[in-house]
Scaffold this motif. Sequence first.
Motif, mmCIF file in Angstrom:
data_model
loop_
_atom_site.group_PDB
_atom_site.id
_atom_site.type_symbol
_atom_site.label_atom_id
_atom_site.label_comp_id
_atom_site.label_asym_id
_atom_site.label_seq_id
_atom_site.Cartn_x
_atom_site.Cartn_y
_atom_site.Cartn_z
ATOM 1 N N THR D 97 0.796 -1.230 0.000
ATOM 2 C CA THR D 97 0.000 0.000 0.000
ATOM 3 C C THR D 97 0.828 1.279 0.000
ATOM 4 N N LEU D 100 -0.634 3.958 -2.036
ATOM 5 C CA LEU D 100 -1.798 4.612 -1.427
ATOM 6 C C LEU D 100 -1.355 5.600 -0.359
ATOM 7 N N ASP D 109 -8.222 2.797 5.450
ATOM 8 C CA ASP D 109 -8.608 2.455 4.073
ATOM 9 C C ASP D 109 -7.530 1.651 3.395
ATOM 10 N N ARG D 110 -6.293 1.993 3.707
ATOM 11 C CA ARG D 110 -5.177 1.264 3.097
ATOM 12 C C ARG D 110 -5.213 -0.180 3.540
ATOM 13 N N LYS D 112 -7.731 -1.869 4.519
ATOM 14 C CA LYS D 112 -8.868 -2.553 3.919
ATOM 15 C C LYS D 112 -8.520 -3.053 2.524
ATOM 16 N N ARG D 113 -7.903 -2.153 1.776
ATOM 17 C CA ARG D 113 -7.536 -2.495 0.408
ATOM 18 C C ARG D 113 -6.493 -3.626 0.395
ATOM 19 N N GLU D 116 -8.189 -6.883 0.986
ATOM 20 C CA GLU D 116 -8.927 -7.246 -0.223
ATOM 21 C C GLU D 116 -8.035 -7.944 -1.248
ATOM 22 N N VAL D 149 -2.930 -3.322 -6.100
ATOM 23 C CA VAL D 149 -3.550 -2.446 -5.111
ATOM 24 C C VAL D 149 -3.943 -1.099 -5.680
ATOM 25 N N ASP D 151 -4.764 -0.322 -8.558
ATOM 26 C CA ASP D 151 -5.708 -0.342 -9.658
ATOM 27 C C ASP D 151 -5.142 0.345 -10.894
#
Lengths: 276, 456, 282, 362
Positions: D97, D100, D109-110, D112-113, D116, D149, D151
Amino acid sequence: MSGYAGQSIWKSLGRAAFLSVAVSFVLFPILWLALGSVKTRNGALAVPPEFIFQPDFTAYTRIFTQGFLGSFQTSLTIALTNVVLTMVLGVPAAYALTRMTGKVQENLSFWLLSVRMAPLFAVIIPLYVLFRGIGLLDTPIAVALAHLTLTLPMAIWMLVTYFRSIPIDLDQAALLDGATRLQVLWIVILPIARPMLASVGIIVFIFSWNEFLLAFILTSRDAQTVPVAVASMAGTMSFDWPLIAAVSIVSMIPALLFVGVAQRHIVSGLGAGAVK
Amino acid sequence: MSIHFKQRALVAACVASFAASPALAQTEINVVGFGAGFAWADLFGATGAEKTQKLLDFEKEHDIVVNMEFADEDVARQKVLLDLVNGTGDYDLVMLGSDGAVQTFSAAGYLEALGPYLETAPDLFDPAKVYPPFLEANTVAGELYALPYYSFGAGAVYRKDLFDKYGISEFPKTTEEMATALQTLKDGFAADGITDVYPLTMRGAPGEEPSLDLNGFVYAYAGYPAWFEGGPTTPEEIKASKAQPIFTGDFKEGFSTFVNWSREYGPPGIAGHTWVDMMNLYAQGKAAILFPSAINAFAGIPSSEVPEVKEFSAFAPSPAGPSGKVVQSFWTFSVGVSAFSKNKQEAYEVLAFLTSEDVMRDFAEVIGWPYTTYPSIMHSPTLTDKWPTEMLDQIEASFYDADPHYFPYIPELTEFMDHIGTAASSAISGAQTIDEALDELQSWATERMDRAGYYK
Amino acid sequence: MLRDWRFWFFLPTLLALGIVVLFPTGYLLWMSLAHWIITEPGVYFDGLANFRTLFRSASFYDSARVTALYLFFSTVIMMVFAMLMALALQHSRSGILRSAIVLPLVIPPVVAGFTWRFLLNGEIGFLGAWLFPMVGLDVNMLSNPSGALVSVIIADVWSRTPFMFLIFLAALQGIPRDYYEAVRLDGATAVQEFFTVTLPLMRSAVAVALLFRVVDAINTFELIYVMTKGGPGRATQTLSLLGWKTAFQNYDLGGAAALGVVMLVVTTISAGIMFARFMRKA
Amino acid sequence: MVAIRLQDIRKSYGPVEVIKGVSFEAEQGEFVVFVGPSGCGKSTILRMIAGLEKPDSGEIYFGDDRYTDVPPGKREIGMVFQSYALYPHMSVADNMTVSLRLAGVPKTDRRKRAVEVARMLKLDELLDRKPAELSGGQRQRVAIGRAIVRDPKAFLFDEPLSNLDAALRVETRLEISRLHQQINTTMIYVTHDQTEAMTMADRIVLLDAGQVVQQGTPLELYRNPANLFVATFLGSPKMNVLDVAAVSRDGTTAQLTMAGASHVSVTLPSPETADPKSIGVRPEDTRIVPEGEGVLSGTIISAEHLGSEVLVHTETAAGQIIAKMPPDFSAHAGDTVWVGFNVARAHLFDADGLTINNHARQ
């Protein structure tokens, strides 16, 4: 841990013998210095040497009464300023240098080394003129700046060997992740290099702490360092060896703390990058 | 009423403290001296770091702040030089030695001639009260450039107990007798199996410092400052007579004696010894005679823990050489005003104060050695309570006996002293023979004088 | 170039060192061409006169010889000593031993000089006056011309070896085990192992240490000054001391500058050769 | 829709020109593999797409926007390095991340990603480990995760499998292909391994000496190599190539004589074509045949039994020839055998190594 098979007893014995000789050679003068600091002026110079004597700690109390504390403060200020300057300047420079190739890099490396080559006695007068010109004479910052000529090339050289061992892919990955070069340095290179930074910082500190000539020339009343104070104690018509010894012993303490605390870092830091 | 008074007092106090606090209004005078503890013990207390009441009073009265800085003699001079060369004027008062610095710095125009100032603080410093040779030593080409702070003449300090032991009834009066006495001592020590006491301690390290004593030998043997043909001692005289250096001539006899005595009767390390070693050796009871800079023995005696040194040390006048002149060792610590000082008048006031009778008396009190620049102090209880009157008289006589010009007063003096001292050290250590050392000295001196334009 | 980040990263160092190095060097060059003797009025351009005087003076050649001897022996001894200690301690986990050996690093050379001077003193020194005579070593180190040089070298080795030891130890620990295992399978003795694996792999560390050492040694001043003042005679007067004396005792600033320039040129050229020889390939 | 377009890219290091005018387009969602021998410049091109290197001339477009001078961080590209280039001092989650974090995304949020993506790559157990505590394959997946991550507009892979063992390599190959189908982002993949190129690519770009030699689907390149280089580079085992000693032509029919006085008869695309100087036949079009039916006689050097087939290596007067035979074929080293070709599928090359015939048109 003589982990190697086939290491003979003779070899271990030889190693132990060599080490004991080496360690005595290294430690003996320091021990002697320490003993001298708790002897009387005459006792310190007596032959045959006094091995059993009444320790006399007045030399240490005189450190406080004779105003040497100020020079400790000055030395600390100078050395720490120098460490900060060296790191702030040296780390980006060393990093940039490892990310260069070919002639530019070679020339810059050599230039860095050549900075140290002018004999000190010869540049003292120009340096004095320079610092007088910019009004920094007799300030710790002047000494810290002058010490850069000694510490910055050394620091950069040590850092370069280390940074070179950090794969360039890491830089590139960080760049792709959206980092600027400064961010690459800050979030990737520096955390990895932390032990090395500690070692370099300590060595720089020690060199700055010990330096005599530049500190002597560029300062007077307001910024006298410990080595300068020690040298000035050997004044005309008085020679107070216990006091000199005591100040010397006390002057080891700050540097010693650094070395003691970070001794492991020094070797592992220097080691990780030195051979690549 | 009482409240009212209190308020007024408070206001007054505030005003007073306000008036006293702005340092900017006060003149700061910066002084650089050799070595902490010794030189300014009277003004900066026994520790050399805190101002005494006397100094504080002076500062208050003259509205001047005196800042002191110490350094080892050689390195201090380096810094003074930088200050002077660059005209920085950071140091208002600089400590000097009469064996070169006064001559050199005055010739270079770095020192303020003190003549015009002498009248301005008569209550502090009166030159008429000082031993004249000490003023003369600071006079170059008729101008006074520095005031004597602490000074000494030649003499010997010796161990009476050892002299008695080997049947030497009195201290030699000539160098010839001296040689005999040294040999007697040496033979005596050898016969008794004493290996760690030496007949003589002198200094033979390279550099200018030991030259002070060495040139005293040269003077006593040649009968004049035998550096240049005919013995001129000022640049004008040398230029007028185009006198060439004669280091292989009349200079040689005194030089050789110094070297030979050092080798024969001195401690083994003498080729590297400075005043520190000389002093330490005497204080440790390892030498029978310290000579001709007797002051160094007095420096060592007070801290000595060898009872014989304390009890049996005696002073004797310096013996005379074949020429009839005594072996010299004469020096003044002096203080001069920098030509670049921004507050010369105030600097002079401080200088006058530092060298005043009052301060010098305190100095003598603190340091306790039988030397002073003022006859009045020499004969006062300050010293007579501590030392035999006879000794003080002999020491005083050595001042009058001294010829401050027992070496030339040329701008290149320091450089010459350095080369002479180094030549002696070389010869004592055996790295060169006396002739080799002197030949080299001779050719260096000839070229140096040429280069300085003396013979144009 | 202005858009290259590396330029901006290096620039502060360039500026900082530029100021504290270029100006003094330029000033030094000017001084070396000037007749600037403090005892003589006036400072004026004098061409190469200072260099002529320098190359004619006996003490220059004498000091050059002393410097060469001092440089060579102190460096060789130091490197061997540092290497042996590093080899002896490379597998040791004991931080105490390592810290002990590093101790002199924290003692200023001024103090080191004083200490050794009084240890070796022939009349009152622990070693010079007591231990040496006791074991039948009857030599006054500091007043004997070659003894004094040896003394200075001993003190210098004592004071400067720890830094080199650290560099060597670090380099040693960076050598991968595989190499040793490979060469041991080939049947190498310990000595062969050192010369075929250890030394070649430490080449760049050794070269860096050597370069810094040489520059350091040429500049050594206070240690020698405190111990012997260059004596006895000129037995330990290195070029650095000669330069200091020329400037601050003989007041010949131009002459000292000329010596400085000569030393700078010689050092730079020799370092350049060393650099080209060892560093580039390393 | 075109996702990435390179237009006449050139690059030199000192006097050496390493990229000599490369142009190429990748469609949105396409899986493009750059393949070629070591030093052909494929990695350099990849780095230029990433922005890590700057072309000396030429332009790079992402969609319709000129990206030549856009710094790497702004290109929104995910890259997987050969060395993985994981930050050694950061945990797996932090490693993934960093982009991010640099973009200012808050920590929760990081995380969470990261969770995922980790789940997608089966890394969820390892999120708090440091790279040093992972196996090679796990590190590889973290590197991919780091690319996912953010995207990215496109994925770049720089020989990502070369540090893995053979079994893992095959498995990861499939995983990457599956990933591609799943997220359907443009992927550019660099490798020197033709198997990877053949198995994964939608389109192969074959490079040699800084130039694009040929591009197309794997099958196109395999069937219709533009020249001798492409023909021998793709396919395992390599195509058999025999030198032609003499040619006698009659219209589009040519009789080729090879060493050992053997002959084959081939059909040329037109009477004007240059004389074939060599002929190539893939091992699967080569057979060991009974005496008389073959073109050349040779001696068997070795036979590799692969289970599904046998590769028979023979030494003939025209050089070594490999034939792919059914698994039950029995061959013994030293046996003298005859080699026959499926001439219809032979490739003919002229003196410059260019292909003369084209199977697609036949």
